[in-house]
Write an enzyme that holds these catalytic residues in place. Structure first.
Site, PDB file in Angstrom:
ATOM      1  N   HIS A  22      -3.086   0.312   9.227  1.00 57.28           N
ATOM      2  CA  HIS A  22      -2.881   0.843  10.579  1.00 57.28           C
ATOM      3  C   HIS A  22      -4.062   1.732  10.993  1.00 57.28           C
ATOM      4  CE1 HIS A  22       1.638   0.619   9.474  1.00 57.28           C
ATOM      5  NE2 HIS A  22       1.437  -0.314  10.395  1.00 57.28           N
ATOM      6  N   LYS A  46      16.160  -0.886  13.080  1.00 56.99           N
ATOM      7  CA  LYS A  46      15.363  -1.335  11.939  1.00 56.99           C
ATOM      8  C   LYS A  46      15.598  -0.472  10.704  1.00 56.99           C
ATOM      9  CE  LYS A  46      11.214  -3.826  13.388  1.00 56.99           C
ATOM     10  NZ  LYS A  46       9.743  -3.752  13.406  1.00 56.99           N
ATOM     11  N   ARG A  95      -3.050  -9.707  10.334  1.00 56.79           N
ATOM     12  CA  ARG A  95      -3.503  -9.695   8.948  1.00 56.79           C
ATOM     13  C   ARG A  95      -3.750 -11.093   8.419  1.00 56.79           C
ATOM     14  NH1 ARG A  95       1.381  -5.835   7.602  1.00 56.79           N
ATOM     15  NH2 ARG A  95       2.094  -7.095   9.335  1.00 56.79           N
ATOM     16  N   SER A 133       3.673  -1.781   5.552  1.00 63.73           N
ATOM     17  CA  SER A 133       4.541  -0.624   5.259  1.00 63.73           C
ATOM     18  C   SER A 133       5.666  -1.054   4.332  1.00 63.73           C
ATOM     19  CB  SER A 133       5.128  -0.070   6.553  1.00 63.73           C
ATOM     20  OG  SER A 133       4.112   0.372   7.409  1.00 63.73           O
TER      21      SER A 133
HETATM   22  P1  ADP Z   1       6.114  -3.484  13.753  1.00 61.66           P
HETATM   23  O1  ADP Z   1       7.437  -3.078  13.212  1.00 61.66           O
HETATM   24  O2  ADP Z   1       5.989  -3.359  15.232  1.00 61.66           O
HETATM   25  O3  ADP Z   1       5.558  -4.766  13.224  1.00 61.66           O
HETATM   26  P2  ADP Z   1       4.260  -2.179  12.005  1.00 61.66           P
HETATM   27  O4  ADP Z   1       4.086  -0.717  11.808  1.00 61.66           O
HETATM   28  O5  ADP Z   1       4.734  -2.971  10.824  1.00 61.66           O
HETATM   29  O6  ADP Z   1       5.176  -2.312  13.241  1.00 61.66           O
HETATM   30  O7  ADP Z   1       2.913  -2.792  12.529  1.00 61.66           O
HETATM   31  C1  ADP Z   1       2.330  -2.399  13.727  1.00 61.66           C
HETATM   32  C2  ADP Z   1       1.138  -3.270  14.016  1.00 61.66           C
HETATM   33  O8  ADP Z   1       0.153  -3.030  13.029  1.00 61.66           O
HETATM   34  C3  ADP Z   1       1.419  -4.759  13.953  1.00 61.66           C
HETATM   35  O9  ADP Z   1       0.600  -5.412  14.903  1.00 61.66           O
HETATM   36  C4  ADP Z   1       1.007  -5.156  12.574  1.00 61.66           C
HETATM   37  O10 ADP Z   1       0.618  -6.511  12.510  1.00 61.66           O
HETATM   38  C5  ADP Z   1      -0.174  -4.236  12.385  1.00 61.66           C
HETATM   39  N1  ADP Z   1      -0.430  -3.963  10.973  1.00 61.66           N
HETATM   40  C6  ADP Z   1       0.413  -3.517  10.040  1.00 61.66           C
HETATM   41  N2  ADP Z   1      -0.190  -3.402   8.835  1.00 61.66           N
HETATM   42  C7  ADP Z   1      -1.474  -3.794   9.040  1.00 61.66           C
HETATM   43  C8  ADP Z   1      -2.615  -3.959   8.200  1.00 61.66           C
HETATM   44  N3  ADP Z   1      -2.547  -3.724   6.902  1.00 61.66           N
HETATM   45  N4  ADP Z   1      -3.735  -4.390   8.756  1.00 61.66           N
HETATM   46  C9  ADP Z   1      -3.792  -4.685  10.078  1.00 61.66           C
HETATM   47  N5  ADP Z   1      -2.769  -4.583  10.923  1.00 61.66           N
HETATM   48  C10 ADP Z   1      -1.623  -4.142  10.411  1.00 61.66           C
END
Ligand code: ADP
Length: 166
Positions: A22, A46, A95, A133
């Protein structure tokens, strides 16, 4: 995008908790836009491990007042948030192919709800393409070292969560 404000972008997500993946996306997006709003989704459905306030505090600590970056809470629809903030660019991280289907669906649904909203996908540094996460929580829950994946204070908070819930 017509006559809309293009200098403000929104990076929405759960950030439960924030990872180096992130933070990589936040860094890249903040270099592309004058102002970036990291929008932390409340979304109790969630069942997040961390409360929205904790998730926001962790991002704040990690980002540490980077110029142009603000952190806000997102309740409800992203399109409503975009209208309130007058920000019409949505940043999402891609990703791997596995992210594609859901992200594509979301982007098109958001466009249907609000044609002014444009979604831009950014790719993180290769080292972070396997990071989520969800997997960080799983490793931490089982007592593994998540130090390479999240900032130190997130490691501490994860330990706190799992030592009290065991
Ligand atoms: P959500 O529940 O909306 O998917 P996340 O916190 O899991 O929220 O992810 C938010 C955004 O960040 C999403 O677009 C996800 O694809 C991106 N994201 C999460 N982890 C990574 C990572 N390791 N590298 C790049 N983008 C990421």
């Amino acid at each position: 995008m017509g006559n809309v404000n293009k200098s403000r972008a929104i990076y929405p997500g759960s950030f439960d908790p924030v990872t180096f993946g992130h933070l990589d996306i936040i860094h890249r997006a903040s270099q592309l836009f004058d102002s970036l709003i990291v929008a932390v989704a409340h979304n109790e459905a969630k069942h997040p491990l961390f409360a929205a306030e904790e998730r926001m505090a962790m991002i704040g600590e990690a980002v540490g007042g980077a110029p142009g970056v603000t952190i806000k809470r997102l309740d409800g629809l992203l399109v409503d948030f975009a209208r309130v903030e007058d920000a019409w660019v949505v940043i999402r991280g891609l990703r791997a192919v596995s992210d594609f289907e859901f992200e594509f669906q979301m982007a098109l649904m958001n466009r249907r709800l609000e044609p002014r909203l444009e979604t831009i996908f950014l790719t993180p540094k290769e080292d972070y393409t396997f990071l989520s996460s969800r997997i960080v929580k799983e490793v931490a829950r089982l007592g593994g070292d998540v130090g390479p994946f999240v900032p130190g204070f997130v490691v501490t908070r994860l330990k706190g969560k799992f030592s009290t819930t065991l």
